[in-house]
Design an enzyme around this catalytic site. Structure first.
Site, PDB file in Angstrom:
ATOM      1  N   HIS A   1     -10.691 -31.729  -1.288  1.00 49.25           N
ATOM      2  CA  HIS A   1      -9.358 -31.139  -1.283  1.00 49.25           C
ATOM      3  C   HIS A   1      -9.478 -29.628  -1.162  1.00 49.25           C
ATOM      4  O   HIS A   1     -10.144 -28.984  -1.973  1.00 49.25           O
ATOM      5  CB  HIS A   1      -8.599 -31.535  -2.544  1.00 49.25           C
ATOM      6  CG  HIS A   1      -8.271 -33.004  -2.559  1.00 49.25           C
ATOM      7  ND1 HIS A   1      -8.405 -33.800  -3.663  1.00 49.25           N
ATOM      8  CD2 HIS A   1      -7.820 -33.814  -1.558  1.00 49.25           C
ATOM      9  CE1 HIS A   1      -8.039 -35.047  -3.355  1.00 49.25           C
ATOM     10  NE2 HIS A   1      -7.702 -35.079  -2.085  1.00 49.25           N
TER      11      HIS A   1
ATOM     12  N   ARG B   1      -3.982 -28.879   0.842  1.00 48.02           N
ATOM     13  CA  ARG B   1      -4.803 -29.909   0.202  1.00 48.02           C
ATOM     14  C   ARG B   1      -5.610 -30.724   1.214  1.00 48.02           C
ATOM     15  O   ARG B   1      -6.763 -31.081   0.985  1.00 48.02           O
ATOM     16  CB  ARG B   1      -3.879 -30.847  -0.581  1.00 48.02           C
ATOM     17  CG  ARG B   1      -4.528 -32.157  -1.066  1.00 48.02           C
ATOM     18  CD  ARG B   1      -3.508 -32.976  -1.859  1.00 48.02           C
ATOM     19  NE  ARG B   1      -3.946 -34.339  -2.117  1.00 48.02           N
ATOM     20  CZ  ARG B   1      -4.590 -34.730  -3.225  1.00 48.02           C
ATOM     21  NH1 ARG B   1      -4.895 -33.854  -4.151  1.00 48.02           N
ATOM     22  NH2 ARG B   1      -4.921 -35.988  -3.400  1.00 48.02           N
TER      23      ARG B   1
ATOM     24  N   GLU C   1     -12.880 -34.045 -12.452  1.00 50.20           N
ATOM     25  CA  GLU C   1     -11.799 -33.076 -12.245  1.00 50.20           C
ATOM     26  C   GLU C   1     -12.065 -31.892 -13.154  1.00 50.20           C
ATOM     27  O   GLU C   1     -11.935 -31.990 -14.371  1.00 50.20           O
ATOM     28  CB  GLU C   1     -10.439 -33.694 -12.605  1.00 50.20           C
ATOM     29  CG  GLU C   1     -10.099 -34.961 -11.848  1.00 50.20           C
ATOM     30  CD  GLU C   1      -9.260 -34.698 -10.597  1.00 50.20           C
ATOM     31  OE1 GLU C   1      -9.067 -33.521 -10.219  1.00 50.20           O
ATOM     32  OE2 GLU C   1      -8.803 -35.682 -10.005  1.00 50.20           O
TER      33      GLU C   1
ATOM     34  N   HIS D   1     -13.703 -32.445  -8.090  1.00 52.88           N
ATOM     35  CA  HIS D   1     -12.321 -32.040  -7.800  1.00 52.88           C
ATOM     36  C   HIS D   1     -11.827 -31.096  -8.893  1.00 52.88           C
ATOM     37  O   HIS D   1     -12.536 -30.791  -9.842  1.00 52.88           O
ATOM     38  CB  HIS D   1     -11.418 -33.273  -7.785  1.00 52.88           C
ATOM     39  CG  HIS D   1     -11.639 -34.181  -6.618  1.00 52.88           C
ATOM     40  ND1 HIS D   1     -10.780 -34.237  -5.565  1.00 52.88           N
ATOM     41  CD2 HIS D   1     -12.632 -35.063  -6.336  1.00 52.88           C
ATOM     42  CE1 HIS D   1     -11.219 -35.118  -4.685  1.00 52.88           C
ATOM     43  NE2 HIS D   1     -12.344 -35.638  -5.133  1.00 52.88           N
TER      44      HIS D   1
ATOM     45  N   GLU E   1      -8.887 -26.844  -4.029  1.00 49.64           N
ATOM     46  CA  GLU E   1      -9.603 -26.975  -5.300  1.00 49.64           C
ATOM     47  C   GLU E   1     -10.897 -26.161  -5.245  1.00 49.64           C
ATOM     48  O   GLU E   1     -12.002 -26.696  -5.245  1.00 49.64           O
ATOM     49  CB  GLU E   1      -9.842 -28.472  -5.592  1.00 49.64           C
ATOM     50  CG  GLU E   1      -8.523 -29.236  -5.717  1.00 49.64           C
ATOM     51  CD  GLU E   1      -8.650 -30.762  -5.658  1.00 49.64           C
ATOM     52  OE1 GLU E   1      -9.778 -31.276  -5.691  1.00 49.64           O
ATOM     53  OE2 GLU E   1      -7.606 -31.434  -5.581  1.00 49.64           O
TER      54      GLU E   1
HETATM   55  O1  0X9 Z   1      -5.972 -37.930  -6.440  1.00 49.37           O
HETATM   56  C1  0X9 Z   1      -7.149 -37.661  -6.152  1.00 49.37           C
HETATM   57  O2  0X9 Z   1      -7.624 -37.796  -5.038  1.00 49.37           O
HETATM   58  C2  0X9 Z   1      -8.025 -37.102  -7.237  1.00 49.37           C
HETATM   59  N1  0X9 Z   1      -7.276 -36.157  -7.993  1.00 49.37           N
HETATM   60  S1  0X9 Z   1      -6.878 -34.709  -7.335  1.00 49.37           S
HETATM   61  O3  0X9 Z   1      -5.945 -34.063  -8.238  1.00 49.37           O
HETATM   62  N2  0X9 Z   1      -8.165 -33.789  -7.290  1.00 49.37           N
HETATM   63  O4  0X9 Z   1      -6.364 -34.899  -6.032  1.00 49.37           O
HETATM   64  C3  0X9 Z   1      -8.481 -38.195  -8.169  1.00 49.37           C
HETATM   65  C4  0X9 Z   1      -9.125 -39.378  -7.521  1.00 49.37           C
HETATM   66  C5  0X9 Z   1      -9.582 -40.405  -8.520  1.00 49.37           C
HETATM   67  N3  0X9 Z   1     -10.057 -41.555  -7.838  1.00 49.37           N
HETATM   68  C6  0X9 Z   1     -10.441 -42.706  -8.449  1.00 49.37           C
HETATM   69  N4  0X9 Z   1     -10.480 -42.792  -9.727  1.00 49.37           N
HETATM   70  N5  0X9 Z   1     -10.763 -43.696  -7.683  1.00 49.37           N
HETATM   71 ZN    ZN Z   2      -8.989 -33.296  -5.490  1.00 51.05          ZN
END
Ligand code: 0X9
Ligand code: ZN
Ligand code: ZN
Length: 452
Positions: A184, A242, A386, A312, A187
């Site tokens: 992303h 993003r 994260e 992330h 980030e």
């Molecule tokens: O939503 C996402 O892609 C990720 N969060 S973000 O705020 N950085 O965009 C989290 C992805 C988590 N994925 C799984 N747990 N599979």
């Molecule tokens: Zn992300």
């Protein structure tokens, strides 16, 4: 053919860069809202839809829930009507950021910094892509005994995607641990961590016995920035971009959420078929060259890959599969235990608190993520991490937090890597100690036998 593509790519990038105005966020605010009742959720969702607000947490109004924290950016011109609309349904809000543009560093200023040698590379600053490309080159030159650079593929705008392989020569078969950063674009702390991680490994591999032990058995593959087009776009045009930069519907919308483009329950939850959405999942699974590059690599290496880490921000989570389902993976207890160990080591540095769990259970369901795709392919330990912060600066984490963030994350990540190493290479885990121990045991035993 190659040259034509490359030229087209360069032109395609240069023209919009010259013409496009930089998006400014003067006077924009970020609000935090915690809806307490169902009707407040509905009201807030309506406000988001009618003002077309840029939701940061969750990423779409459908995922707003009672008592879950909401972060949303309000453009300066909409501040008054939005706040009025919220007060109308007795939604109280907290101003997290009073003027977003004040938080954003001036990238032009930063770009002026020119790096000459590797010792000049400032790991406590954010770097534009050309500096990261230079850093990749210098790293492989300076540490050619340990680090090599390889091509994973090309981005939509035909930029090369490079990863670093950190490897010690060995005669025994080794395993692979993967880490990617910068899926992303906005980030920024994630690419900063990938750089920090490589620095720590190359600087300490001789003196740190834990890193020594790991590198005996494991090759580390680090991809500093996957979404290079998007990352560059955050420097030139829109700090809050993003997605990737592929073009849709005659240029009326751009970019795919690269973490919704994998072939795992593709485009079912927490994603969108609308190309203007921040969660656009693309025209088909693995439609994006960036995704394809990762998929081809992981498929080729899956039998050796034992751990996949994708970095992330923000929210301070160590996430285990799944995102696409609230079902728990078969090794849930173990992966959670390891994540908890990592979170506790991380916390020891600066007291930063991370939550551990599955994305679908902690937040909301999201399908098509690389983490889940890799896990279902058979990579036992697959984590999304994260990084900081937890809401004060969100995507615009100040540079003075890069060092503490990277130090604590390093502690967490090394905990995971060491656990995985010791699991897959149990005899090596404490060989010298083990040998000493069995010698002591044997001699005691012999003495006892001889004496009786
Ligand atoms: O939503 C996402 O892609 C990720 N969060 S973000 O705020 N950085 O965009 C989290 C992805 C988590 N994925 C799984 N747990 N599979
Ligand atoms: Zn992300
Ligand atoms: Zn190359």
């Amino acid at each position: 053919m190659y040259l034509v593509l490359w030229n087209a790519g360069v032109l395609g990038i240069l023209i919009p860069q010259v013409l496009a105005m930089k998006i400014n966020y003067d006077g924009d605010q970020v609000l935090q809202i915690i809806p307490e009742h169902k009707d407040q959720v509905v009201c807030l969702q309506r406000v988001c839809w009618s003002f077309q607000l840029d939701l940061w947490k969750p990423l779409q109004p459908e995922d707003i829930n009672v008592r879950n924290v909401v972060h949303v950016r309000i453009p300066s011109i909409a501040l008054q009507p939005v706040k009025e609309a919220m007060l109308h349904c007795s939604l109280s809000f907290k101003i997290l950021v009073d003027d977003l543009s004040q938080l954003m560093v001036n990238p032009e200023e930063t770009r002026m910094r020119r790096r000459r040698s590797i010792s000049d590379h400032d790991y406590t600053k954010y770097h534009p892509m050309e500096e990261i490309y230079n850093w990749i080159n210098l790293m492989t030159e300076k540490h050619s005994d340990l680090v090599t650079q390889h091509s994973l593929g090309f981005t939509y705008e035909i930029r090369p995607i490079h990863y670093l392989k950190i490897s010690k020569p060995s005669n025994d078969p080794k395993k692979i641990i993967w880490m990617d950063c910068g899926i992303h674009a906005r980030e920024w702390i994630a690419p900063a961590f990938c750089q920090w991680f490589v620095k720590e490994i190359v600087e300490n591999h001789q003196k740190d016995s834990r890193i020594q032990k790991i590198l005996k058995n494991i090759d580390l593959y680090v991809l500093p920035v996957l979404n290079i087009d998007g990352y560059i776009y955050t420097w030139t045009t829109d700090r809050l971009w993003r997605k990737s930069r592929s073009k849709y519907e005659n240029g009326t919308c751009y970019g795919v959420d690269l973490n919704r483009n994998y072939n795992v329950k593709w485009c079912s939850f927490g994603s969108s078929t609308n190309c203007s959405s921040n969660l656009y999942c693309g025209t088909s699974p693995v439609s994006e060259p960036e995704t394809k590059a990762v998929v081809d690599f992981v498929e080729k290496k899956k039998s050796e890959m034992i751990c996949f880490l994708t970095m992330h921000s923000y929210s301070q989570y160590i996430l285990t599969p799944y995102g696409y389902s609230t079902n728990l993976p078969q090794n849930y207890n173990e992966t959670i235990k390891v994540a908890e160990m990592a979170a506790s080591e991380l916390k020891k540095k600066y007291g930063t608190v991370y939550k551990v769990g599955t994305f679908a259970n902690l937040l909301y369901e999201a399908s098509g993520t690389s983490q889940d795709w890799v896990y279902d392919l058979g990579v036992e330990f697959s984590y999304t991490i994260e990084l900081r912060d937890n809401g004060t600066y969100q995507f615009i984490l100040p540079e003075d937090q890069i060092q503490p963030t990277c130090e604590e994350t390093m502690a967490g990540v090394l905990t995971i890597i060491e656990y995985v190493n010791d699991k897959y290479f149990p005899n090596q885990a404490s060989k010298s100690f083990g040998n000493l121990y069995s010698f002591a045991f044997l001699s005691t035993f012999l003495t006892v036998v001889l004496l009786t």
